[in-house]
Scaffold this active site. Structure first.
Site, short mmCIF file in Angstrom:
data_model
loop_
_atom_site.label_atom_id
_atom_site.label_comp_id
_atom_site.label_asym_id
_atom_site.label_seq_id
_atom_site.Cartn_x
_atom_site.Cartn_y
_atom_site.Cartn_z
N TYR A 26 0.83 -1.20 0.00
CA TYR A 26 0.00 0.00 0.00
C TYR A 26 0.86 1.26 0.00
CZ TYR A 26 -3.80 3.18 1.26
OH TYR A 26 -4.71 4.21 1.29
N LYS A 30 1.10 4.25 -2.92
CA LYS A 30 0.83 5.65 -2.62
C LYS A 30 2.07 6.52 -2.85
CE LYS A 30 -3.40 4.81 -1.89
NZ LYS A 30 -4.41 5.26 -2.84
#
Length: 121
Positions: A26, A30
């Site tokens: 994740y 990002k």
């Protein structure tokens, strides 16, 4: 946008791009969004186009509501404001970057995270 010599690119990342235990996939995704934002700012700035990024933290969404209470308490304990943001906080940040008055701002990350970005983990 290039043809009109005007435009606003506003990406949504997360304060999690700063990294945290157990968040490698994740956080990497990002962080890629932040890198894309900055690169587009460099490539398109001379064409009248800005590129900025919003990095929300804990926002009250249906996903939050599904978390166990102990997880909510733990996450909120790390929140300098001690509270969640809401979707309007993110929307207001987007409106800020979209406004023509923000035309000299590009390549930036705006944290809407209640201060959580002040430390990672």
């Amino acid at each position: 946008m290039v043809e009109k010599k005007h435009g606003r690119i506003i990406n949504i990342a997360s304060r999690a791009w700063l990294g945290g235990p157990g968040q490698a996939p994740y956080s990497s995704a990002k962080a890629g969004m932040v890198g894309l934002t900055r690169t587009l700012a460099l490539e398109l700035g001379g064409k009248g186009i800005t590129s900025n990024c919003i990095a929300p933290g804990l926002i009250h969404t249906p996903l939050w509501d599904e978390l166990p209470e102990k997880n909510k308490a733990f996450l909120l304990s790390k929140q300098p404001t001690g509270k969640l943001g809401d979707v309007d906080d993110v929307a207001n940040a987007i409106l800020f970057f979209a406004d023509d008055d923000a035309g000299f701002i590009t390549g930036q990350v705006l944290y809407t995270c209640g201060g959580r970005s002040l430390f990672s983990g």
